[in-house]
Every structure is written in C-alpha cells, then in structure tokens.
Design a protein around this motif. Structure first.
Motif, PDB file in Angstrom:
ATOM      1  N   GLU A  96     -17.135 -19.207 -40.014  1.00 44.98           N
ATOM      2  CA  GLU A  96     -15.825 -19.575 -39.486  1.00 44.98           C
ATOM      3  C   GLU A  96     -14.777 -19.460 -40.587  1.00 44.98           C
ATOM      4  OE1 GLU A  96     -13.579 -23.331 -37.240  1.00 44.98           O
ATOM      5  OE2 GLU A  96     -15.686 -23.462 -37.826  1.00 44.98           O
ATOM      6  N   VAL A  97     -13.684 -18.774 -40.274  1.00 47.75           N
ATOM      7  CA  VAL A  97     -12.617 -18.587 -41.252  1.00 47.75           C
ATOM      8  C   VAL A  97     -11.579 -19.688 -41.047  1.00 47.75           C
ATOM      9  CG1 VAL A  97     -10.831 -17.038 -42.134  1.00 47.75           C
ATOM     10  CG2 VAL A  97     -12.995 -16.101 -41.266  1.00 47.75           C
TER      11      VAL A  97
ATOM     12  N   ARG B 267     -19.777 -13.379 -48.172  1.00 48.92           N
ATOM     13  CA  ARG B 267     -20.455 -14.676 -48.263  1.00 48.92           C
ATOM     14  C   ARG B 267     -19.513 -15.829 -47.929  1.00 48.92           C
ATOM     15  NH1 ARG B 267     -25.412 -14.585 -50.574  1.00 48.92           N
ATOM     16  NH2 ARG B 267     -26.080 -12.667 -51.606  1.00 48.92           N
ATOM     17  N   MET B 268     -18.265 -15.732 -48.384  1.00 48.13           N
ATOM     18  CA  MET B 268     -17.325 -16.838 -48.211  1.00 48.13           C
ATOM     19  C   MET B 268     -16.683 -16.879 -46.829  1.00 48.13           C
ATOM     20  SD  MET B 268     -17.453 -18.524 -50.992  1.00 48.13           S
ATOM     21  CE  MET B 268     -17.996 -18.345 -52.690  1.00 48.13           C
TER      22      MET B 268
ATOM     23  N   ALA C 288     -12.944 -22.519 -45.804  1.00 48.90           N
ATOM     24  CA  ALA C 288     -13.525 -21.244 -46.238  1.00 48.90           C
ATOM     25  C   ALA C 288     -12.619 -20.568 -47.264  1.00 48.90           C
ATOM     26  CB  ALA C 288     -13.748 -20.339 -45.031  1.00 48.90           C
ATOM     27  N   TRP C 289     -11.313 -20.619 -47.020  1.00 46.75           N
ATOM     28  CA  TRP C 289     -10.372 -20.024 -47.974  1.00 46.75           C
ATOM     29  C   TRP C 289     -10.421 -20.768 -49.309  1.00 46.75           C
ATOM     30  CZ3 TRP C 289      -8.420 -15.619 -48.856  1.00 46.75           C
ATOM     31  CH2 TRP C 289      -7.359 -15.460 -49.762  1.00 46.75           C
TER      32      TRP C 289
ATOM     33  N   PHE D 284      -7.959 -13.758 -43.700  1.00 46.88           N
ATOM     34  CA  PHE D 284      -7.667 -15.187 -43.537  1.00 46.88           C
ATOM     35  C   PHE D 284      -6.431 -15.399 -42.663  1.00 46.88           C
ATOM     36  CE2 PHE D 284      -5.289 -18.864 -45.412  1.00 46.88           C
ATOM     37  CZ  PHE D 284      -6.066 -19.867 -44.854  1.00 46.88           C
ATOM     38  N   LEU D 285      -5.383 -14.618 -42.915  1.00 44.90           N
ATOM     39  CA  LEU D 285      -4.130 -14.801 -42.184  1.00 44.90           C
ATOM     40  C   LEU D 285      -4.272 -14.416 -40.715  1.00 44.90           C
ATOM     41  CD1 LEU D 285      -1.543 -13.466 -44.809  1.00 44.90           C
ATOM     42  CD2 LEU D 285      -2.029 -15.847 -44.197  1.00 44.90           C
TER      43      LEU D 285
END
Length: 459
Positions: free
Chosen positions: A424-425, A419-420, A429-430, A295-296
């Motif tokens: 697109e992140v 899956r999550m 999504a987070w 994510f970061l």
C-alpha cells in the motif's frame, strides 16, 4: 585564444549538434513510457511482455556506452558519432515495418546508436575547447542542459506524437533529429587526429571480443536478476553474473588491448571514486525521480499530467544553474563542487520527508526544486571529473562507463522502490523511502568527501 576559423557562433553550433545527438538516448528512454499501452494494444501483448521494450534498451545501453566509447577512442570521436547517428536513422526507419520482435530489434539498435553520442561528445569537448579557447565545463554545461531537458520533456513529446500519429511516430521522429546531429558534427566538429583504417581486424582488436562477451554476460545476468525478471532462476543468474564478472576482470588484466582497462581503474583513484560516487548519486536521484510520481499518483490522487508539471522544477533548476556551476568549477575547482553536491543532496533527501506531512502542490514544487540543485551540480561535476581524470586516449570509454553507472544506479533505485512501495502506497510507505534515501545520501556524502580529495588543487 581561439584558433583560426573558430568563433563563438561555430562553437555554439557544434555544441548544439553534439547536444542534439546526446539527447536522443534520454529522449528514447523517456518517450517509450507513454507508448506502452499503444504497443500492448496493437500487438496484443501482456504488460510483462511489452515492458521488454524498456528492458532491452536499458541492457543494451548499459553495455554499449563503454563499448562505443572504446570505439570513439580508437577510431575517432567525430567519425564514430556520425556512425552512431546512422544507426539511429536505421532503427527509426525499420521499427514500424514489422511485428513486435522487429520493434525490440529496433530498440536495441537505437540503444547502441544513441549510446555513441555521449562518450563521443565528451571526447570532442577537449579538442573543441582547445581549438576555440572555450571552457570545457561550460561546454559540458550546455550538453547537460540539453540532456536534462530531453529527459523531462520526453513523456510530453511522446504523448503528443502518439496522439497525432500513433506509436511509430516516436521512432520516426529520430530520423530528422539524428540526421541534423550527423550533418552538424560532420561539418562543424574538429577533425579527428589521424587514426588507422577501420578494418575488420582493427575493429576486432579494439573491441576485445572475449572481454566484451564476459562483460555483457555479467551485466545482463545481474541486471535481469536485479530487475526481478529472473523468477525461479534468480540464484542461477546471480551465480552466472558473478562468474562472468570474475572472468571479465581476469581477462582485462591480461589483455594487450583491454575493452575496459581494469588496471588503469585500480591505479586511477580519482576515476574509481568518481564512478562509485556517481552510482550512489544516481541511485538516490532515481529514488526521487521514480518514486515521487508513484507516491503522488497513488496516494495524492494527482493525475499524470499534473505530476509531470510538479516534477518540472527538477529539470528547471538544471537549466538555470548549469552555467553558474560551470563557472564555479572553472574558478574554484572540482573538489568544492563535489563536496557541496554531497551536502546539498543529503539536505534534499531530508526535504523529501515533507511528503509524509503534506502533499500540497506548493510543497511538492519546493521538494523537486531542492532536489534539482544537487542533481545539476553532481551531473556536471562528475562528468568533468571523468574527463579530467581519464587518460587522453581513453576519455570516450571512461565517459561511457560513467553513463553505465547511471543505469546501475537507476536499477538499484527501482529495487529499493519495489520493496518500499510494493504494498500500500501511503505516507508511512513514503517515510520508509525517505529513510532509505537518507541512508543512501549519507553514503554518497562519505564517498564525495573521499573522492573530492583527488581533485583538490595544489596549494
């Protein structure tokens, strides 16, 4: 009271040697992450092909942890620990000598050799504590600190070694480390109680080949399916895994010398709930450990080096808190620590939601530090729970099974993240990851509340 010949210095040196051996599995699990590009380039491989160096290690470790623990119980933890370190030396030496196929073989041997260390070390903690008068939880705390530090620093160490000498260095570095652990345990650890000779017939009897084969087929089939590597054969692998698992249970219930005593697991409520709790615990931990860096980097634009620094409080909290957690277990017992882990882990998963609002470095540091508190508590408490709940002659295999549940939790986490974060992140999504983590956290707290009741001290 310490027995003759034992003092704080010898205890410390023995635990250091055991810790060094146990770090090799964590170190080799994490160092390889920074070697993938070098291996891909040198051998002309695709990304899918080169990742088999990770998959082989995962699968071999999942099967080998309880298997090597069974060997330690049968033939002596000290003896088997030393044999495992010999395998590590062999794996480190042969990996650079041939093609990619030999690298995969070396990774498999490395997984087996390093899988010996943890169950053997936990099995040796009891005799070591008895001989020295030391507290078992405090000895386990030192081992836990070493493992957490190795996992956190693995990519850093691996990157430095590759920069200096290329990918073979991450294999060769195992040779002096394994030899140091081998010599330390051989010369310092309490001797094993008398056992039978290690003959081929004795080994075959102890290993329960039919049970091992059924267990291996079940684990490999289900792990490959879970990792998404099955392709069109997904349902076939799931069916094979389910049948093999059923055959494994059937076999172990009838075996005179079972590889994994499923009857004991069914009857030992404390052990069963600890395994279930640790599986869910590991899944939740690895959702954060694997998901937050992705994510970061993708959404926050942080470099890999900066992300590594932002994740350091997680291991830092273990180093700082492990002695305190060990003292708490000694004074108050396991039940309060197991329940506290469940509560604080749920708080930590809610705190991950900060990432939906802000990715400022100071708040990321807060998130990882908060996650590090229950991770330290749970890892140490559940390892001690298994040591206490397992029969004296099965501590090795019980501890190995605990490590296998860690891998199962990690694989479950990768499925959740796939899956999550598969599209697109972004912050949304987070947010989905956080909601999934909170759900897992609630499940873990429920398991912790039930499981802790098995460890309550009598009034």
């Amino acid at each position: 009271m310490a027995a003759d010949g034992w003092n704080a210095r010898r205890v410390g040196l023995t635990i250091s040697a055991l810790s060094l051996g146990t770090t090799l599995n964590a170190l080799n699990s994490s160092m390889i992450a920074v070697a993938l590009l070098s291996l891909q380039h040198d051998f002309g491989l695709s990304i899918a092909a080169v990742t088999w160096v990770i998959t082989v290690f995962y699968i071999a470790s999942t099967v080998a942890q309880p298997l090597m623990g069974r060997m330690a119980d049968a033939f002596g933890a000290r003896r088997v620990f030393v044999a495992g370190m010999v395998l590590v030396v062999v794996a480190g030496a042969i990996a650079p000598l041939g093609g990619f196929e030999l690298v995969l073989v070396a990774r498999g041997i490395m997984a087996i050799g390093t899988s010996v260390a943890f169950p053997a070390a936990v099995a040796l903690v009891g005799p070591l504590a008895h001989a020295s008068g030391a507290s078992p939880p405090r000895l386990l705390a030192r081992i836990q600190i070493a493992n957490t530090t190795a996992a956190a620093l693995g990519p850093v160490i691996g990157g430095l070694l590759i920069a200096l000498a290329g990918w073979p260095a991450i294999f060769l570095v195992n040779i002096p480390l394994a030899l140091a652990a081998l010599v330390g345990v051989l010369t310092l650890a309490p001797p094993d109680e008398p056992r039978g000779a290690v003959s081929p017939a004795a080994v075959m009897r102890v290993l329960d080949p039919a049970g091992v084969v059924a267990f291996t087929v079940a684990v490999v089939s289900l792990l490959v399916a879970a990792l998404g590597a099955a392709g069109e054969a997904l349902w076939l692998l799931l069916a094979i895994g389910a049948v093999a698992l059923a055959l494994f249970v059937w076999r172990e219930r009838r075996a005179r010398f079972p590889f994994i005593d499923v009857r004991m697991l069914a009857a030992n409520r404390a052990l069963t709930w600890t395994y279930l709790g640790f599986t869910v615990f590991a899944a939740l931990y690895y959702v954060a450990f694997f998901g937050l860096p992705q994510f970061l980097e993708s959404y926050g634009g942080y470099s890999t080096a900066i992300v590594g620094l932002l994740m350091l409080p997680l291991s830092g909290m273990t180093i700082a808190l492990a002695p305190f957690v060990a003292r708490t277990i000694d004074r108050r017992g396991l039940a309060p620590v197991l329940i506290g882990t469940g509560i604080l882990l749920l708080v930590a998963t809610v705190a991950l939601g900060i990432g939906v609002i802000t990715i400022a470095p100071v708040w990321i540091l807060v998130m990882t530090a908060v996650m590090g508190i229950p991770y330290c508590m749970g890892s140490l408490a559940m390892t001690e729970a298994v040591r206490r709940a397992a029969p004296p002659d099965a501590v090795g295999v019980a501890s190995g099974l605990l490590q296998s549940t860690r891998y199962l939790g990690a694989i479950a986490a990768t499925v959740v993240l796939g899956r999550m974060l598969g599209g697109e992140v972004d912050a949304a999504a987070w947010g989905g990851v956080v909601l999934a983590a909170v759900g897992i956290g609630i499940a873990h707290l429920a398991v912790a509340l039930v499981g802790a009741s098995a460890f309550r001290r009598p009034a």
